[in-house]
Design a protein around this motif. Structure first.
Motif, PDB file in Angstrom:
ATOM      1  N   UNK A   1       0.846  -1.193   0.000  1.00 21.27           N
ATOM      2  CA  UNK A   1       0.000   0.000   0.000  1.00 21.27           C
ATOM      3  C   UNK A   1       0.878   1.239   0.000  1.00 21.27           C
ATOM      4  N   UNK A   2       0.815   1.971  -1.087  1.00 19.45           N
ATOM      5  CA  UNK A   2       1.614   3.181  -1.214  1.00 19.45           C
ATOM      6  C   UNK A   2       0.809   4.302  -1.837  1.00 19.45           C
TER       7      UNK A   2
ATOM      8  N   UNK B   1       9.591   5.863  12.774  1.00 16.62           N
ATOM      9  CA  UNK B   1      10.428   5.127  11.840  1.00 16.62           C
ATOM     10  C   UNK B   1       9.587   4.623  10.672  1.00 16.62           C
ATOM     11  N   UNK B   2      10.206   4.561   9.501  1.00 17.22           N
ATOM     12  CA  UNK B   2       9.502   4.064   8.314  1.00 17.22           C
ATOM     13  C   UNK B   2       9.283   2.564   8.437  1.00 17.22           C
ATOM     14  N   UNK B   3       8.141   2.058   7.921  1.00 15.93           N
ATOM     15  CA  UNK B   3       7.838   0.635   8.048  1.00 15.93           C
ATOM     16  C   UNK B   3       8.421  -0.225   6.930  1.00 15.93           C
ATOM     17  N   UNK B   4       9.174   0.371   6.020  1.00 16.29           N
ATOM     18  CA  UNK B   4       9.651  -0.381   4.861  1.00 16.29           C
ATOM     19  C   UNK B   4      11.045  -0.952   5.056  1.00 16.29           C
ATOM     20  N   UNK B   5      11.658  -0.775   6.244  1.00 18.94           N
ATOM     21  CA  UNK B   5      12.966  -1.355   6.503  1.00 18.94           C
ATOM     22  C   UNK B   5      14.134  -0.485   6.129  1.00 18.94           C
ATOM     23  N   UNK B   6      13.886   0.781   5.718  1.00 18.07           N
ATOM     24  CA  UNK B   6      14.993   1.650   5.326  1.00 18.07           C
ATOM     25  C   UNK B   6      15.561   2.455   6.492  1.00 18.07           C
TER      26      UNK B   6
ATOM     27  N   UNK C   1       4.008   1.490   2.595  1.00 22.31           N
ATOM     28  CA  UNK C   1       5.118   1.242   1.679  1.00 22.31           C
ATOM     29  C   UNK C   1       6.299   2.166   1.925  1.00 22.31           C
ATOM     30  N   UNK C   2       6.135   3.176   2.771  1.00 20.42           N
ATOM     31  CA  UNK C   2       7.223   4.091   3.074  1.00 20.42           C
ATOM     32  C   UNK C   2       7.501   5.113   1.999  1.00 20.42           C
ATOM     33  N   UNK C   3       6.615   5.244   1.000  1.00 21.12           N
ATOM     34  CA  UNK C   3       6.846   6.207  -0.069  1.00 21.12           C
ATOM     35  C   UNK C   3       6.013   7.469   0.082  1.00 21.12           C
ATOM     36  N   UNK C   4       5.187   7.555   1.116  1.00 19.85           N
ATOM     37  CA  UNK C   4       4.335   8.721   1.309  1.00 19.85           C
ATOM     38  C   UNK C   4       4.192   9.090   2.765  1.00 19.85           C
TER      39      UNK C   4
ATOM     40  N   UNK D   1       4.422  13.104  -1.244  1.00 22.78           N
ATOM     41  CA  UNK D   1       5.411  12.177  -1.770  1.00 22.78           C
ATOM     42  C   UNK D   1       6.663  12.310  -0.907  1.00 22.78           C
ATOM     43  N   UNK D   2       7.103  11.212  -0.309  1.00 21.98           N
ATOM     44  CA  UNK D   2       8.224  11.278   0.628  1.00 21.98           C
ATOM     45  C   UNK D   2       9.539  11.593  -0.065  1.00 21.98           C
ATOM     46  N   UNK D   3       9.663  11.302  -1.334  1.00 22.57           N
ATOM     47  CA  UNK D   3      10.935  11.510  -2.023  1.00 22.57           C
ATOM     48  C   UNK D   3      11.155  12.958  -2.436  1.00 22.57           C
ATOM     49  N   UNK D   4      10.120  13.635  -2.924  1.00 23.00           N
ATOM     50  CA  UNK D   4      10.313  15.009  -3.401  1.00 23.00           C
ATOM     51  C   UNK D   4       9.455  16.048  -2.679  1.00 23.00           C
TER      52      UNK D   4
END
Length: 721
Positions: free
Chosen positions: A391-392, A602-607, A658-661, A675-678
């Motif tokens: 889920x992202x 903490x992010x749930x995606x392991x990063x 998914x750790x992307x948002x 969006x977590x990246x940008x």
């Protein structure tokens, strides 16, 4: 002096004082700019005619009489006879003869206009006035028909039938009529009645769920004079001592007068208040079952009370079977909810790839970027257990809110909420400021008599955290400012007391990583950190100072189960190695902001990425924390208003599974997905007619495209795909 005489025939015995037909000659005379109204009857009898008399005698359907009454000059005042002296000039009542003729003649149907002059010599002005009169006579019929049509088709609110419409108003009403024709052609009804009906039918926030009972104001006893009653004066024996604030009095006979903690200390002679009694177990009883039991108890006691009247006892006795049935039905619903919680699939057996656990995960992710962690080369304590989910952002692009997915779950503002980690049905837990914890089964059967909300009161103060167990998905852990930690065991049907420290206020709470044994990590309002293993009767970690002020949030890293993040009111976010916590612990990393730090997650995606929320209108994401790198890496910042003020629960940003948002509330009564990246906005969750307050706290389902938004009013909203 120039006179204009208007002859108007008045017919019908019911419309005049005389039963025979008569004719009145109305003369508008102007002398030196002052106008007066003169009326004459054909039989030679002078008569005074006022505006009020004319309007009362004329019918609205008689166009000539209606037009005549409309144009009586109101500024002149009462009508006067031709023998009456001319009134003194007034600037406000000056109207030229041309203006009088233009206003009266066009709307008089069948009226003869005669000009009378004091001499036979015609001036250019008189010639112009004659032309005006003839034009008015020719346009009279058309003007009258336009006036009648205007009053029939375009009635103005608040105007009498005899009021005149200006040219501007006529044009405006014609435009309105033309626009309404266009809307009717489009099958749109915009009439005032339709708009009012639309406003009435606008959906209001649902009243389902927990209702706030109306509290009746308690009135104290009526104060009466003791002197008049002949009573002895209060405190007649004398006052031995009085506190500095005057709230506590010590009398000569030893009695203590006052209230509050100071009076309690004085009365008991102790330096500290006695610790309150904490029940080791509290039964799971929802608000519905509790209210039904109280009503049944009232009916039973009233029916058996000899002091009540026979009618009251009979009525209570008749209501008793119904109330007993309501209690049994509520208790049955509570038991069904406990069975639902207990039936949850264990997280370890959760379907892989759609939301589950992946043993031995490191901080990497698979090549397709689905967020599912993979095994790394590291072993030992570095290997952790990571929640995985697909889920992202893409799954949350089309989520929307229905009115049936909004319900009031808590009495006061919701401060914590989490979905039960299961994929077969939706069940969410929420805690509020008063120590209440609510469970909402959103996917209940459509024919269910219950609204799916089960509100309990396991604590007495602000809920500081709640977490579902990573080893048993049916167990819910809760902590509170009342210094207690409890766990709801659905198999036992009770809230069990796990830990109590009544002289402390637990302001933050989290559980150990899923791969570890269940350990309670607690932050207090004085900035200290402590831990308690649920298998041990003693504290695993004695309280140590980690912040100068209150600890607002704690988060344990799933990828590296030894990393603990804390956010405090002292503007700092710190990362700790729980293996090296001593009397004076030293953080692995420290991030300071210009204002209070509200949360760290903490992010749930392991990063091992850390998301922080601050009071300085910034969300920050730190990557690579805890990797022997000093100082802390530079953060990616997302600009967002986080200054909620005094009356709104502070915002806390959360990750998508998914750790992307990143999901966070907004002051415009919406929830924003970044969006977590940008840092760009991926979606804005807004429903002005349903979600009518600011969603301060939010969470995302670990395996389903569902976002839960909670507001200060205790209402919960589910946005589904």
């Amino acid at each position: 002096m120039v006179k204009r005489q208007i002859e108007s025939k008045v017919e019908g015995p019911e419309r005049v004082r005389s039963k025979r037909a008569s004719t009145r000659n109305v003369v508008l005379a102007e002398t030196d700019g002052n106008a007066r109204l003169e009326t004459e009857v054909t039989d030679g009898t002078p008569d005074k005619l006022s505006t009020r008399d004319t309007r009362s005698q004329m019918s609205a359907t008689d166009t000539s009489r209606t037009s005549f009454a409309r144009h009586l000059p109101a500024r002149v005042g009462a009508a006067q006879t031709s023998d009456a002296p001319t009134a003194a000039p007034r600037r406000s009542s000056r109207r030229s003869s041309r203006q009088l003729s233009a206003s009266a003649a066009p709307h008089a149907e069948g009226v003869d206009v005669k000009l009378e002059k004091a001499d036979e010599t015609k001036t250019p002005v008189d010639e112009a006035e004659s032309v005006d009169a003839r034009k008015a006579e020719e346009e009279g019929a058309a003007g009258e028909m336009r006036s009648v049509r205007t009053k029939t088709e375009f009635p103005r609110r608040g105007l009498a039938p005899t009021d005149e419409l200006s040219a501007y108003e006529l044009e405006r009403l014609a435009n309105i009529a033309r626009n309404e024709e266009v809307l009717r052609a489009l099958e749109l009804d915009v009439s005032s009645s339709a708009l009012r009906e639309s406003a009435r039918s606008r959906p209001k926030p649902t009243a389902r769920g927990v209702g706030r009972p109306k509290e009746k104001a308690e009135h104290g006893p009526i104060r009466r004079s003791g002197r008049h009653a002949g009573l002895e004066a209060e405190f007649a024996g004398g006052i031995v001592s009085e506190s500095a604030d005057g709230k506590v009095l010590t009398l000569a006979n030893g009695d203590i007068i006052g209230s509050g903690k100071a009076a309690f200390k004085a009365a008991n002679g102790a330096s500290e208040a006695k610790e309150r009694v904490v029940e080791p177990q509290l039964p799971f009883r929802s608000h519905v079952a509790k209210d039904a039991a109280l009503e049944e108890e009232w009916a039973a006691s009233t029916a058996a009370d000899e002091k009540q009247t026979p009618l009251q006892r009979e009525r209570a006795q008749s209501l008793l079977p119904e109330m007993t049935g309501a209690r049994e039905a509520a208790e049955k619903a509570d038991q069904a909810m406990l069975e639902l919680l207990a039936s949850a699939t264990s997280p370890a057996a959760f379907r892989k790839g759609s939301g589950g656990l992946n043993e031995g995960a490191d901080d990497g992710s698979d090549e397709n970027g689905s967020g599912k962690a993979s095994k790394g080369s590291k072993g030992g304590s570095d290997a952790g257990t990571v929640w995985t989910s697909g889920i992202g952002l893409s799954a949350l692009e089309k989520v929307h809110l229905d009115e049936s997915d909004a319900v009031k779950v808590t009495v006061k503002a919701t401060v914590h909420l989490k979905f039960q980690p299961r994929g077969d049905t939706l069940c969410v837990a929420a805690g509020d400021k008063d120590g209440n914890v609510s469970l909402w089964h959103a996917d209940r059967a459509s024919d269910s008599a219950s609204d799916g909300v089960f509100l309990c009161a396991p604590h007495t103060q602000y809920i500081s955290g709640l977490e579902w167990s990573a080893h048993d998905a049916g167990v819910l852990y809760t902590a509170s400012y009342d210094g207690t930690v409890r766990a709801l065991h659905p198999q036992k049907g009770s809230w069990e007391l796990l830990y109590s420290r009544t002289h402390s206020e637990f302001s933050a709470f989290t559980l150990s990583a899923p791969s570890e044994t269940t350990t309670l990590w607690l932050g207090s309002s004085d900035g200290r950190l402590s831990a308690r293993d649920t298998r041990s009767p003693s504290e695993t970690l004695a309280p140590v100072a980690v912040h100068a002020n209150k600890v607002n949030c704690l988060s344990m890293c799933g990828a590296r189960p030894y990393l603990l993040a804390s956010a405090g009111t002292d503007r700092a976010v710190r990362v700790w190695d729980v293996r090296k916590l001593g009397a004076k612990p030293k953080p692995l990393a420290e991030m300071l902001s210009s204002n209070s730090s509200q949360s760290a997650e903490w992010s749930p995606d392991g990063r091992a990425s850390l998301l922080t929320t601050h009071w300085d209108d910034r969300l920050r994401i730190y990557d690579g924390l805890g990797l022997d790198t000093a100082p802390a890496p530079k953060a990616r910042e997302i600009k967002h208003c986080t200054r909620t003020g005094r009356w709104v629960v502070p915002f806390r940003a959360v990750w998508t599974p998914a750790g992307d948002g990143v999901v966070v509330g907004a002051m415009d009564r919406s929830a924003v997905i970044f969006n977590a990246s940008n840092g760009s906005k991926a979606n804005v969750l807004r429903s002005p007619e349903i979600m009518t307050a600011i969603p301060s706290r939010n969470t995302v389902h670990p395996s389903l495209p569902v976002v839960a938004c909670a507001t200060n009013s205790g209402r919960l909203h589910l946005y589904r795909a």
